[in-house]
Structure formats: structure tokens, C-alpha cells
Motif scaffolding. Structure first.
Motif: not given
Length: 200
Positions: A81-99
Motif C-alpha cells: 500500500s505504501v509503495i503504491l502511494q508514492i506519486p507517479p511524478t517524474p522524480s518518484s517513478t523510479s523508486i516506485r517501480f523498483q520497490f
């Protein structure tokens, strides 16, 4: 944030845009994380992976928390749940994907071990059917999570699916931003994971 901390707590929710009180606070969904917020979220998720790994290693010891598949699913879903709450903005896309990729690999690898490895305790046979149904529900949530990531959508924590945009709300028009290497990693993970589950 300490390992095992409740991701639904107010302190954690303050670090991420949420869909809570969506009608009155929907605009916050479109804010990116500050560097400080992103650092806190990154540290929290990393601590949860360390905690999960530690619990997995001692799963056969007296008093272990991950003696059953059901217990494992329960422990990883707050991290999901927390990983998916990371917003899909350019600066956060990579960590959301990797996690999320890392968590996907873990659920594929470890869920099958509950039925194939002699080193992992199994639930009584009359409980295994319910556990498998729970695992199927878990995989469905992972499917929804990948839809959110690949389509650059925010995550609705209440409905547990990609956020449905309403007329008059701002829509995120960014692309996935995944590199070819990341796409290949995802494809390989899903193919191998599906094969392992099918064999089970």
C-alpha cells in the motif's frame, strides 16, 4: 521510522498524498513528494524489506510470525500500500517501480516455497484452501498495482485500485518513464513468477 511501524498511521500518511477525504482534499493527490518526504518514504520501505527478510529467515523458530502463507501475505500488504502511494511524478517513478518490483519478486518466490520447501512450516490441510484464496486476492492487488504504475496513475488506498478520475479533476498525463532495462526486468519477473505459481 521503525521497522514494523503502521503505514496507516497519521505520521506515515503525512508523508504521502492520499485519497482520504478525497472530495475535500483531492488536489493534494497531484503534489509531488519533497526531497525530505521522499527520503522518509524510501527509508521506511527499506526498513520494511529488512524486517520482512529477518522474519523470513527465522520463520521456523518458536514464536516466528511467518509460519504460514497467510501470515506472510498479511505482513507484506501494508508495504504494498505504501509503495503504491508514492506519486507517479517524474522524480518518484523510479523508486516506485523498483520497490514494487522487489516486492513482486518476493511474493512470487516466497509464496511458492510454502508449498514446496521442506524448510517452511505448512498450514493444516483444511486451512490451505483458504490460504490459496487469500493469495489469489493478493495477486489481484499486485495486478492492480502494476496497472497503476505502468499507466502512471495514483493509488486509491480505500478502493485498493488505481485512482478513478472524476470530471473536472486534474489527470496525470506523464508516461511510465520506465527504461528498457526496467521493462525487461518486469517482463522477466512476471514470466518466471507465473511459471513458478502455475507449477505449484
Amino acid at each position: 521510522m521503525p521497522a514494523g511501524a503502521d503505514p496507516g498511521s497519521q505520521s506515515t500518511r503525512n508523508q504521502l498524498p492520499t485519497t482520504a477525504n478525497a472530495q475535500g482534499r483531492r488536489n493534494q493527490l497531484y503534489k509531488k513528494l519533497t526531497a525530505v518526504q521522499e527520503g522518509r518514504v524510501r527509508n521506511w520501505v527499506e526498513e520494511q524489506f529488512i524486517h520482512l527478510d529477518a522474519e523470513w529467515i527465522k520463520r521456523q523458530k518458536p514464536g516466528a510470525r511467518l509460519t504460514t502463507l497467510s501470515a506472510y501475505v498479511d505482513m507484506i500488504m501494508p508495504v504494498h500500500s505504501v509503495i503504491l502511494q508514492i506519486p507517479p511524478t517524474p522524480s518518484s517513478t523510479s523508486i516506485r517501480f523498483q520497490f514494487f518490483l522487489r516486492l513482486t519478486i518476493d511474493i512470487f518466490d516466497r509464496s511458492t516455497m510454502y508449498h514446496h520447501s521442506p524448510d517452511v512450516a505448512r498450514s493444516p490441510s483444511d486451512e490451505q484452501h483458504e490460504e490459496l484464496l487469500k493469495l489469489v486476492d493478493c495477486f489481484c492487488l499486485f495486478d492492480e498495482g502494476w496497472v497503476a504504475i505502468l499507466s502512471s496513475q495514483y493509488w486509491d488506498i480505500d478502493k485498493k485500485k488505481p485512482l478513478e478520475y472524476e470530471p473536472g479533476t486534474q489527470k496525470n498525463n506523464s508516461r511510465t518513464g520506465l527504461s528498457e532495462t526496467e521493462k525487461s526486468m518486469l517482463q522477466s519477473t512476471l514470466i518466471n513468477g507465473k511459471a513458478a505459481v502455475d507449477d505449484g
